[in-house]
Design a protein around this motif. Structure first.
Motif, PDB file in Angstrom:
ATOM      1  N   ILE A 236      23.250  71.468 -21.011  1.00 27.00           N
ATOM      2  CA  ILE A 236      23.400  71.305 -22.455  1.00 27.00           C
ATOM      3  C   ILE A 236      24.570  72.154 -22.964  1.00 27.00           C
ATOM      4  O   ILE A 236      24.581  73.377 -22.825  1.00 27.00           O
ATOM      5  CB  ILE A 236      22.119  71.723 -23.201  1.00 27.00           C
ATOM      6  N   GLY A 237      25.577  71.507 -23.546  1.00 31.01           N
ATOM      7  CA  GLY A 237      26.723  72.219 -24.114  1.00 31.01           C
ATOM      8  C   GLY A 237      27.848  72.512 -23.142  1.00 31.01           C
ATOM      9  O   GLY A 237      28.931  72.925 -23.561  1.00 31.01           O
ATOM     10  N   GLN A 238      27.634  72.320 -21.847  1.00 29.19           N
ATOM     11  CA  GLN A 238      28.670  72.670 -20.878  1.00 29.19           C
ATOM     12  C   GLN A 238      29.927  71.817 -21.031  1.00 29.19           C
ATOM     13  O   GLN A 238      31.034  72.278 -20.734  1.00 29.19           O
ATOM     14  CB  GLN A 238      28.124  72.534 -19.449  1.00 29.19           C
ATOM     15  N   PHE A 239      29.787  70.578 -21.483  1.00 27.37           N
ATOM     16  CA  PHE A 239      30.930  69.679 -21.618  1.00 27.37           C
ATOM     17  C   PHE A 239      31.250  69.410 -23.092  1.00 27.37           C
ATOM     18  O   PHE A 239      31.899  68.422 -23.424  1.00 27.37           O
ATOM     19  CB  PHE A 239      30.647  68.358 -20.894  1.00 27.37           C
ATOM     20  N   GLY A 240      30.770  70.289 -23.961  1.00 22.75           N
ATOM     21  CA  GLY A 240      30.957  70.104 -25.391  1.00 22.75           C
ATOM     22  C   GLY A 240      29.706  69.531 -26.033  1.00 22.75           C
ATOM     23  O   GLY A 240      28.825  68.999 -25.360  1.00 22.75           O
ATOM     24  N   LEU A 241      29.638  69.625 -27.334  1.00 21.37           N
ATOM     25  CA  LEU A 241      28.441  69.204 -28.057  1.00 21.37           C
ATOM     26  C   LEU A 241      28.230  67.690 -28.025  1.00 21.37           C
ATOM     27  O   LEU A 241      27.111  67.221 -28.222  1.00 21.37           O
ATOM     28  CB  LEU A 241      28.526  69.684 -29.512  1.00 21.37           C
ATOM     29  N   LYS A 242      29.281  66.930 -27.746  1.00 23.59           N
ATOM     30  CA  LYS A 242      29.164  65.465 -27.720  1.00 23.59           C
ATOM     31  C   LYS A 242      28.408  64.972 -26.487  1.00 23.59           C
ATOM     32  O   LYS A 242      27.884  63.855 -26.476  1.00 23.59           O
ATOM     33  CB  LYS A 242      30.546  64.825 -27.762  1.00 23.59           C
ATOM     34  N   VAL A 243      28.383  65.802 -25.434  1.00 25.42           N
ATOM     35  CA  VAL A 243      27.646  65.423 -24.221  1.00 25.42           C
ATOM     36  C   VAL A 243      26.286  66.107 -24.278  1.00 25.42           C
ATOM     37  O   VAL A 243      26.147  67.289 -23.971  1.00 25.42           O
ATOM     38  CB  VAL A 243      28.404  65.833 -22.943  1.00 25.42           C
ATOM     39  N   ASN A 244      25.289  65.364 -24.693  1.00 24.89           N
ATOM     40  CA  ASN A 244      23.960  65.914 -24.919  1.00 24.89           C
ATOM     41  C   ASN A 244      22.912  65.020 -24.255  1.00 24.89           C
ATOM     42  O   ASN A 244      23.240  64.124 -23.476  1.00 24.89           O
ATOM     43  CB  ASN A 244      23.701  66.071 -26.419  1.00 24.89           C
ATOM     44  N   LEU A 245      21.679  65.251 -24.600  1.00 23.20           N
ATOM     45  CA  LEU A 245      20.592  64.490 -23.983  1.00 23.20           C
ATOM     46  C   LEU A 245      20.682  62.993 -24.267  1.00 23.20           C
ATOM     47  O   LEU A 245      20.209  62.171 -23.479  1.00 23.20           O
ATOM     48  CB  LEU A 245      19.245  65.034 -24.470  1.00 23.20           C
ATOM     49  N   GLU A 464      30.694  76.916 -20.424  1.00 22.59           N
ATOM     50  CA  GLU A 464      30.534  77.528 -21.739  1.00 22.59           C
ATOM     51  C   GLU A 464      29.825  78.876 -21.647  1.00 22.59           C
ATOM     52  O   GLU A 464      29.175  79.194 -20.641  1.00 22.59           O
ATOM     53  CB  GLU A 464      29.741  76.594 -22.662  1.00 22.59           C
ATOM     54  N   SER A 465      29.927  79.657 -22.706  1.00 21.06           N
ATOM     55  CA  SER A 465      29.309  80.984 -22.740  1.00 21.06           C
ATOM     56  C   SER A 465      27.794  80.867 -22.679  1.00 21.06           C
ATOM     57  O   SER A 465      27.208  79.934 -23.237  1.00 21.06           O
ATOM     58  CB  SER A 465      29.715  81.739 -24.006  1.00 21.06           C
ATOM     59  N   SER A 466      27.168  81.827 -22.004  1.00 17.12           N
ATOM     60  CA  SER A 466      25.717  81.799 -21.825  1.00 17.12           C
ATOM     61  C   SER A 466      24.973  81.926 -23.153  1.00 17.12           C
ATOM     62  O   SER A 466      23.907  81.326 -23.327  1.00 17.12           O
ATOM     63  CB  SER A 466      25.293  82.911 -20.866  1.00 17.12           C
ATOM     64  N   THR A 467      25.526  82.676 -24.080  1.00 17.46           N
ATOM     65  CA  THR A 467      24.861  82.852 -25.383  1.00 17.46           C
ATOM     66  C   THR A 467      24.774  81.519 -26.120  1.00 17.46           C
ATOM     67  O   THR A 467      23.734  81.158 -26.689  1.00 17.46           O
ATOM     68  CB  THR A 467      25.625  83.869 -26.244  1.00 17.46           C
ATOM     69  N   LYS A 468      25.874  80.777 -26.084  1.00 22.42           N
ATOM     70  CA  LYS A 468      25.910  79.473 -26.756  1.00 22.42           C
ATOM     71  C   LYS A 468      24.952  78.500 -26.091  1.00 22.42           C
ATOM     72  O   LYS A 468      24.187  77.793 -26.766  1.00 22.42           O
ATOM     73  CB  LYS A 468      27.340  78.921 -26.714  1.00 22.42           C
ATOM     74  N   VAL A 469      24.973  78.472 -24.751  1.00 25.42           N
ATOM     75  CA  VAL A 469      24.129  77.526 -24.027  1.00 25.42           C
ATOM     76  C   VAL A 469      22.651  77.874 -24.197  1.00 25.42           C
ATOM     77  O   VAL A 469      21.804  76.985 -24.295  1.00 25.42           O
ATOM     78  CB  VAL A 469      24.511  77.481 -22.540  1.00 25.42           C
ATOM     79  N   LYS A 470      22.341  79.166 -24.253  1.00 26.64           N
ATOM     80  CA  LYS A 470      20.946  79.579 -24.453  1.00 26.64           C
ATOM     81  C   LYS A 470      20.392  78.987 -25.747  1.00 26.64           C
ATOM     82  O   LYS A 470      19.259  78.489 -25.784  1.00 26.64           O
ATOM     83  CB  LYS A 470      20.835  81.098 -24.471  1.00 26.64           C
ATOM     84  N   ALA A 471      21.187  79.048 -26.802  1.00 23.36           N
ATOM     85  CA  ALA A 471      20.743  78.499 -28.084  1.00 23.36           C
ATOM     86  C   ALA A 471      20.555  76.984 -27.989  1.00 23.36           C
ATOM     87  O   ALA A 471      19.585  76.436 -28.524  1.00 23.36           O
ATOM     88  CB  ALA A 471      21.760  78.844 -29.169  1.00 23.36           C
ATOM     89  N   LEU A 472      21.464  76.314 -27.297  1.00 20.43           N
ATOM     90  CA  LEU A 472      21.372  74.863 -27.162  1.00 20.43           C
ATOM     91  C   LEU A 472      20.198  74.443 -26.294  1.00 20.43           C
ATOM     92  O   LEU A 472      19.551  73.423 -26.553  1.00 20.43           O
ATOM     93  CB  LEU A 472      22.682  74.317 -26.587  1.00 20.43           C
ATOM     94  N   VAL A 473      19.905  75.233 -25.259  1.00 24.03           N
ATOM     95  CA  VAL A 473      18.729  74.955 -24.432  1.00 24.03           C
ATOM     96  C   VAL A 473      17.469  75.072 -25.278  1.00 24.03           C
ATOM     97  O   VAL A 473      16.542  74.250 -25.179  1.00 24.03           O
ATOM     98  CB  VAL A 473      18.663  75.913 -23.216  1.00 24.03           C
ATOM     99  N   GLY A 474      17.441  76.095 -26.134  1.00 22.94           N
ATOM    100  CA  GLY A 474      16.297  76.272 -27.036  1.00 22.94           C
ATOM    101  C   GLY A 474      16.110  75.063 -27.940  1.00 22.94           C
ATOM    102  O   GLY A 474      14.978  74.610 -28.180  1.00 22.94           O
TER     103      GLY A 474
END
Length: 498
Positions: A236-245, A464-474
């Motif tokens: 989640i978020g690794q390829f940008g916000l457009k690539v999501n579930l 992507e940064s772990s802080t950003k991805v953590k929030a997106l995983v949540g």
């Protein structure tokens, strides 16, 4: 290190992009040109020729080829015919140091800087237990032969004039596998290395890299065999916000994959297996149970504490469970695990376990494929994934998520049982956890070990940064319609996939 080492990341990703483009086009004769197209001017080293030589070795590793010896003459593409195949291609070692890219950083030491004021109290000399500090011409000097690196001098200096110098790669290595050769260059002790990749992302000179299977994956995609991508929860978020579930399926199909599965499905299966394992065996047969999903942590534990091999869960990892599920549903297919971890490349190649994983790519390598195909993420079509996972399954990406998922499942299976947990991040901390476990501190506990700080979201192959991805995983967990792994339709599949 993602933001701090932006220039190195840019070069590394350009290598993945250009290697992927050549593989898609099938024009491997262009490999010899890549060092010149990637680096058209110096980026800061002493010579553009040195920089291109280093990039050349990175290109070979990205193709899956071994680095060349400076003593031998061979073209960049030497041996490439062995790598242009649609099967797994891997020749140890996985993680490599490019010798002439290494800066020969000094070994661990405490060093007195020019900030020293030569104060009358001389507290640094007074606290040194080995008498290693002397005052010369009004300045403190440390005798490195006597110094035991206790750090007392640095902590007491009123001017912060004493610094702790340590090789970044060695400091990041929780296995203490980084040593020095006869020329002071870094070398890897492969008897200790667990391929976590932390040395790679912490080397400021970009001297360490691992081998990739980009070429082999693309060759498989171009074959007649359907190739499925199984993506780790941290995508989640690794390829940008457009690539999501909602768009990941279309994104992967743009690369040529037949479809995509969330590895969170395997996480749900793993969770239920470990929950039942804990409830059945702790404390009657085992003093504690440790999770098994992180291959670097699991390998370290078994290497350094062989007496605890039975305490590491026998459940397959989420990657393996998901791959086996794909092969069950699509018998004649190939499976590519896409995740944040270098160590997964070794796990997929283990002969002791039938992984059913044909290839492993990191998020960074996959991002290179997206760049090579010039995928426009803004035009991806939404197609919700058919394989439904749970919130707890997606939580595997974050430190503490594995243990929490097992606890939640155990509460459903046996509401009267308490499952105390302890989680450690980073291999040094994992080692300390096992030391305490050996002393009986964690009898009756479920232990979670993660090689990377903050868990998989900080893996060596992330974008992507772990802080950003953590929030997106949540956020992805909140979107899940099912919360607990016991609600998964695949919850009992571990009995059929083991």
């Amino acid at each position: 290190m993602l933001d701090q080492y932006a220039l190195l990341n840019k070069i590394r990703r350009r290598v993945f992009q250009d290697v992927a483009k050549i593989a898609y086009d099938g024009d491997f004769a262009k490999v010899e040109e890549l060092p010149y197209t990637i680096l058209q001017e110096s980026v800061g080293r002493s010579s553009i020729f040195l920089e291109r030589a280093i990039v050349s070795e990175r290109i070979r590793l990205a193709i899956g080829l071994p680095i060349r010896s400076p003593k031998e003459h061979m073209p960049l593409s030497y041996g490439i015919e062995d790598a242009i195949k649609s099967e797994k291609y891997y020749e140890p070692p996985l993680v490599n140091i490019i010798d002439f890219a290494c800066n020969s950083c000094p070994k661990e030491s405490y060093f007195v800087t020019d900030v020293c004021e030569g104060c009358l109290a001389n507290p640094c000399a007074n606290v040194c237990p080995k008498g290693a500090i002397k005052i010369v011409n009004g300045k403190s000097i440390i005798n490195q032969e006597l110094c035991v690196h206790c750090g007392k001098c640095a902590s007491i200096c009123p001017y912060n004039a004493i610094i702790h110098r340590e090789r970044p790669c060695a400091k990041a290595c929780g296995m203490h596998a980084i040593e020095s050769d006869e020329n002071g260059k870094a070398k890897i002790n492969y008897d200790k290395c667990v391929s976590c990749g932390m040395c790679m992302v912490n080397c400021p000179f970009g001297a360490i890299a691992d081998k990739s299977q980009i070429v082999q994956v693309i060759q498989a995609i171009k074959s007649d065999v359907p190739v499925y991508a199984v993506v780790a929860p941290a995508f989640i978020g690794q390829f940008g916000l457009k690539v999501n579930l909602k768009t990941i399926d279309d994104a992967m199909k743009k690369l040529g994959f037949a479809g995509v599965y969330e590895v969170s499905i395997g996480a749900d299966i793993c969770t239920n297996s470990e929950a039942e394992d804990f409830l059945e065996n702790v404390p009657s047969r085992l003093k504690f149970l440790a999770t098994s999903c992180c291959p670097a942590w699991s390998k370290m534990a078994k290497m350094e504490y062989p007496e605890f091999k039975d305490n590491i869960s026998m459940a397959m990892t989420p990657m393996v469970y998901t791959a086996r599920l794909v092969k069950k549903e699509h018998p004649n297919s190939k499976v590519v695990f896409i995740g944040p971890c270098a160590a997964k490349k070794l796990e997929a190649s283990r002969k002791s376990v039938r992984s059913d994983v044909d290839f492993v790519l990191t998020f960074e390598e996959t991002y290179g494929m997206f760049l090579a195909k010039e995928v426009d993420f803004s035009k991806l079509e939404e197609a919700p994934l058919k394989n439904i996972t749970t919130a707890d399954g997606r939580g595997f990406a974050v430190m503490g998520g594995v243990a929490q998922a097992v606890v939640n499942a155990a509460k459903v299976i046996d509401p009267d049982r308490q499952v105390p947990v302890f989680a450690a991040q980073g291999l040094d901390n994992c080692r300390s956890m096992l030391k305490l476990a050996k002393m009986g501190r964690y009898d009756g506990y479920l232990l979670e070990g993660m090689a990377c700080p903050m868990g998989c979201i900080s893996g060596a192959g992330t974008v992507e940064s772990s802080t950003k991805v953590k929030a997106l995983v949540g956020m992805s967990q909140k979107e899940a319609t099912k919360k607990n792994s016991t609600e998964s339709e695949y919850k009992d599949m571990f009995n059929k996939l083991d």
